[in-house]
Scaffold this active site. Sequence first.
Site, mmCIF file in Angstrom:
data_model
loop_
_atom_site.group_PDB
_atom_site.id
_atom_site.type_symbol
_atom_site.label_atom_id
_atom_site.label_comp_id
_atom_site.label_asym_id
_atom_site.label_seq_id
_atom_site.Cartn_x
_atom_site.Cartn_y
_atom_site.Cartn_z
ATOM 1 N N ASP A 95 0.813 -1.118 -0.197
ATOM 2 C CA ASP A 95 -0.097 0.242 -0.056
ATOM 3 C C ASP A 95 0.811 1.223 -0.005
ATOM 4 O O ASP A 95 2.235 1.160 -0.006
ATOM 5 C CB ASP A 95 -0.880 0.072 1.330
ATOM 6 C CG ASP A 95 -0.105 -0.018 2.608
ATOM 7 O OD1 ASP A 95 1.038 0.178 2.509
ATOM 8 O OD2 ASP A 95 -0.825 0.075 3.563
ATOM 9 N N ASP A 285 -7.665 -7.253 0.613
ATOM 10 C CA ASP A 285 -7.114 -7.681 1.527
ATOM 11 C C ASP A 285 -7.774 -7.261 2.991
ATOM 12 O O ASP A 285 -8.774 -6.350 2.879
ATOM 13 C CB ASP A 285 -5.727 -6.785 1.649
ATOM 14 C CG ASP A 285 -5.913 -5.500 1.911
ATOM 15 O OD1 ASP A 285 -6.715 -4.624 1.103
ATOM 16 O OD2 ASP A 285 -5.641 -4.949 3.201
ATOM 17 N N CYS A 323 -14.360 -27.356 7.385
ATOM 18 C CA CYS A 323 -13.239 -27.099 6.977
ATOM 19 C C CYS A 323 -12.111 -28.242 6.675
ATOM 20 O O CYS A 323 -12.351 -29.148 7.353
ATOM 21 C CB CYS A 323 -12.648 -25.967 8.014
ATOM 22 S SG CYS A 323 -11.096 -25.345 7.479
ATOM 23 N N CYS A 325 -8.840 -27.472 6.748
ATOM 24 C CA CYS A 325 -7.316 -27.296 6.979
ATOM 25 C C CYS A 325 -6.761 -28.226 8.136
ATOM 26 O O CYS A 325 -7.519 -28.876 8.747
ATOM 27 C CB CYS A 325 -7.366 -25.908 7.543
ATOM 28 S SG CYS A 325 -7.962 -25.681 9.266
ATOM 29 N N CYS A 328 -8.309 -27.862 11.794
ATOM 30 C CA CYS A 328 -9.465 -28.611 11.860
ATOM 31 C C CYS A 328 -9.219 -30.165 11.882
ATOM 32 O O CYS A 328 -10.373 -30.734 12.309
ATOM 33 C CB CYS A 328 -10.850 -28.026 10.788
ATOM 34 S SG CYS A 328 -11.010 -26.418 11.345
ATOM 35 N N HIS A 354 -6.464 -21.079 10.516
ATOM 36 C CA HIS A 354 -7.728 -21.819 10.147
ATOM 37 C C HIS A 354 -8.397 -20.408 9.419
ATOM 38 O O HIS A 354 -9.111 -20.670 8.464
ATOM 39 C CB HIS A 354 -8.452 -22.041 11.342
ATOM 40 C CG HIS A 354 -10.010 -22.129 11.096
ATOM 41 N ND1 HIS A 354 -10.437 -23.252 10.456
ATOM 42 C CD2 HIS A 354 -10.783 -21.334 11.225
ATOM 43 C CE1 HIS A 354 -11.898 -22.748 10.152
ATOM 44 N NE2 HIS A 354 -12.147 -21.729 10.842
HETATM 45 ZN ZN LIG Z 1 -10.175 -25.161 9.640
#
Ligand SMILES: [Zn+2]
Length: 394
Positions: A95, A285, A323, A325, A328, A354
């Site tokens: 930025d 963002d 999820c 990930c 998880c 996560h």
């Molecule tokens: Zn997750």
Amino acid sequence: MTAKPIDFSIAVTDGNARAGTLRTRRSVIDTPVFMPVGTQGSVKGVRFEWLEDEIDARIILGNTYHLFLRPGTDAIRHFLGLHKFISWERSILTDSGGFQVFSLSERRKLTEEGVEFSSHLDGSPCFISPEVSMEIQSALGSEIVMVFDECPAGDAGHDATKISLELTARWAKRSRERFDELQAAGQDTGFLASEGLSGRQALFGIVQGAGHLDLRSESLEKTVEVGFDGYAIGGLSVGEEKSVMYDVLAHTAPQMPAGSPRYLMGVGTPEDMLTAIGHGVDMFDCVIPTRNGRTGSAFTSRGKINIRNAKFALDGAPLDPECECSVCARHSRGYLRHLYQAGEMAAATLISHHNLYFYASLMRAARIAIRQGRFSAFAADTIGAMSEIDVNGV
Ligand SMILES: [Zn+2]
């Protein structure tokens, strides 16, 4: 024809939503995309390996204001640019420093020339102008450079906003001129030269105008007149009503040049991003995923939960059963709550991870929905599901 610094192509449109590809000298980025924020050269609490491998971030954001104050441009130059300093090979967007100068610094003095201010770190006097911002971002070596703009308050009146956007337009022109000088003086890096890119940095313009639709149009016109590689919508999510933000998005995004990337700065929640994608925004963002991660707040497909809530103490389920990930897959809400209560830094790290994965997955799902021509149903279903249960412990 001169090679361009970036290449942007839209594969599919679905209503105003677009799915495409942004190619920089360092990475190929599927859009719509969420860019994790690496404020001070680090995405807070998250290792670069995780960003690369599991979250698969192709571009992150760096904050010019913070890096300018610490470690400073000389240190970044010593390490031959931000990528080498932080050891990140993929794309970076920086930025301009404008937003932080106006929101963080003390004793600001705004003039036509630029902004004098005191560092929020040690009170030392500093100065940033459009030219200085371009010089700092040149030293940082980001793939995408942002023009230096003034961001008025979200509830700024019509007259004040008009004066501000006219200053922003003059600064956009000065940013463009200094940027072009710096690019002409620099050496091409040769990245992806064989694929038709120049190897140089790209410059994005910023549309301001607060909540005034006529001024948003005027700012857009002035910005396009200068001419940039991409266009951003600035000055949203700065205290205005949500309905104002959505009105501005609906009005502004579809008018922005169709062949260039459209970037909504600093926004936002999953609902905000899906709404913006529906109006044709390509890039986002926001600090929310990592900031929330540090306070124990996790995004899930059924809404936001706060792990501090006592009801999670004996909960064996993952943060979000839907999820995929690694957090998880491995850890329960009960364990994460224990870590948070015990003040273990892993709590912030794991929940931030996560949340970033959740944001990346949301963008992936949005891209698929656009390509299948069902984006508006997808957005409505997803937003609806996220408000199904309110398990926010705050
Ligand atoms: Zn997750």
